[in-house]
Design a protein around this motif. Structure first.
Motif, mmCIF file in Angstrom:
data_model
loop_
_atom_site.group_PDB
_atom_site.id
_atom_site.type_symbol
_atom_site.label_atom_id
_atom_site.label_comp_id
_atom_site.label_asym_id
_atom_site.label_seq_id
_atom_site.Cartn_x
_atom_site.Cartn_y
_atom_site.Cartn_z
ATOM 1 N N ASN A 195 0.862 -1.175 0.000
ATOM 2 C CA ASN A 195 0.000 0.000 0.000
ATOM 3 C C ASN A 195 0.907 1.238 0.000
ATOM 4 O OD1 ASN A 195 -1.682 2.184 0.718
ATOM 5 N ND2 ASN A 195 -3.026 0.873 1.928
ATOM 6 N N HIS A 223 0.162 4.346 0.506
ATOM 7 C CA HIS A 223 -0.304 5.468 1.304
ATOM 8 C C HIS A 223 0.343 5.477 2.687
ATOM 9 C CE1 HIS A 223 -3.924 4.890 -1.511
ATOM 10 N NE2 HIS A 223 -3.109 5.790 -2.023
ATOM 11 N N PRO A 266 -11.084 2.792 -0.621
ATOM 12 C CA PRO A 266 -9.816 2.055 -0.757
ATOM 13 C C PRO A 266 -10.054 0.542 -0.746
ATOM 14 C CG PRO A 266 -9.647 3.784 0.898
ATOM 15 C CD PRO A 266 -11.096 3.669 0.557
ATOM 16 N N SER A 318 -5.368 -0.196 -3.377
ATOM 17 C CA SER A 318 -4.403 0.300 -2.400
ATOM 18 C C SER A 318 -3.439 -0.799 -1.967
ATOM 19 C CB SER A 318 -5.141 0.856 -1.178
ATOM 20 O OG SER A 318 -5.947 1.944 -1.542
ATOM 21 N N TYR A 374 -1.223 -2.757 5.411
ATOM 22 C CA TYR A 374 -2.098 -2.362 4.305
ATOM 23 C C TYR A 374 -3.231 -1.430 4.736
ATOM 24 C CZ TYR A 374 0.156 -5.507 1.037
ATOM 25 O OH TYR A 374 1.075 -6.120 0.204
ATOM 26 N N ILE A 415 -4.650 4.917 4.291
ATOM 27 C CA ILE A 415 -5.382 5.686 3.291
ATOM 28 C C ILE A 415 -4.531 6.891 2.891
ATOM 29 C CG2 ILE A 415 -7.675 4.937 4.002
ATOM 30 C CD1 ILE A 415 -7.906 7.411 5.722
ATOM 31 N N VAL A 416 -4.989 7.616 1.904
ATOM 32 C CA VAL A 416 -4.193 8.737 1.369
ATOM 33 C C VAL A 416 -3.842 9.717 2.474
ATOM 34 C CG1 VAL A 416 -4.214 10.690 -0.220
ATOM 35 C CG2 VAL A 416 -5.216 8.535 -0.899
#
Length: 314
Positions: free
Chosen positions: A185, A187, A269, A291, A310, A313-314
């Motif tokens: 991921n 992010h 996501p 993601s 994982y 998020i952004v």
């Protein structure tokens, strides 16, 4: 074609992957014996088998074949390593069937994916299971020879790989097991603990394991779906904040569900799960916006860490 060529091209990835998966998914270790020819007339069903049909330049069936007691021991060990609890079932039940299915799907998924990369021009069906000899009879129809490789499981017994050959016409190629845990991921912001997480997998065992990992990490708002079409509806009606979704499922695959979710306008996501590491499939999912991509298996020893890595998020 010689037994040596068939073994190297077709059976070797299954043998290699099954021994590697014994190590990664159970507390057991195994070793392969020498390949030999079984006569069709003398072939006997041992009680439990995971199979995949082969079509194309090779026509037949690949079979991972157990005595019931071996299947029980392996199933107990898969559960124990998945959930970090003692399991001592003495016969195959629903929970062991789920465990054996997950183990078999991982082996067949990874081995067939490796074979597909070598342009051998034959394909494999999704894994299925045989529990009695009457089911076996139709698969022996037209079989000309059977290549068998015994796998000795230390402290347990044996299981076998059988290649039931009806027709064959392909060239030799060498394959090796790909070592990969997935695609990270990218992010950096941790998913808030109050977030709603949707688990999508047709394996109840995998959902149970991931839910346990999530709960251990502090995520209590977890909902489940067992198919891609159900996941599409859940995204629409329950608005989850994050998805873990399997790729290969019974009714609608995860890659198809992902496209439908994106087509609906949702940017939730999504982290994909699969034993198949095919680059084309990974690229397809990434094009739909994911993601990350987790390659199975996931175990109690590393599951929480993998899942935590994982959950961003952004």
């Amino acid at each position: 074609m010689s037994i040596d060529t068939i073994y190297k091209v077709t059976l070797h990835p299954f043998i290699n992957e099954s021994i590697a998966s014994l190590k990664s998914m159970t507390s057991l270790s195994g070793s392969a014996g020498e390949a030999f020819i079984d006569t069709v007339e003398d072939f006997r069903f041992k009680g439990y088998a995971v199979c995949s049909d082969i079509t194309g330049c090779l026509d037949g069936v690949i079979m991972m074949h157990h005595y019931p007691e071996t299947a029980v021991a392996i199933g107990n060990s898969v559960c124990q390593n998945m959930f970090d609890e003692a399991y001592d079932y003495t016969e195959i039940n629903d929970e062991l069937s789920n465990a054996l299915a997950e183990w078999g799907n991982t082996i067949v998924g990874r081995a067939t994916d490796l074979l597909s990369r070598n342009n051998l021009k034959f394909d494999f069906s999704s894994p299925y299971f045989i529990h009695n000899f009457k089911d076996m009879e139709k698969y022996l129809a037209g079989v000309k020879e059977i290549i068998t490789v015994p796998i000795t499981v230390e402290g347990v017994g044996r299981y076998y790989f059988n290649l039931l050959v009806r027709n064959v016409n392909f060239q030799t190629s060498h394959v090796e097991r790909e070592q990969s845990s997935g695609i990270a991921n990218p992010h950096s912001t941790p998913l808030p603990l109050e977030s709603k997480i949707l688990l999508v997998d047709d394996s109840a065992m995998i959902r149970k394991a991931i839910k346990r990992f999530l709960t251990g990490l502090g995520y209590e708002n977890v909902i489940e779906a067992d198919d891609g079409s159900t996941a599409v509806e859940a995204v629409k009606n329950q608005a989850p904040d994050f998805l873990f979704m399997d790729v290969v499922m019974t009714k609608m695959n995860g890659n198809e569900a992902l496209k439908a979710i994106r087509a609906s306008g949702s940017n939730v996501p999504v982290v994909m799960l699969s034993s198949v590491t095919d680059k084309g499939l990974v690229d397809e999912c990434q094009a739909s916006g994911v993601s990350g991509f987790i390659f199975k298996p996931i175990q109690a020893s590393n599951g929480a860490k993998i899942i935590k890595d994982y959950l961003k998020i952004v």
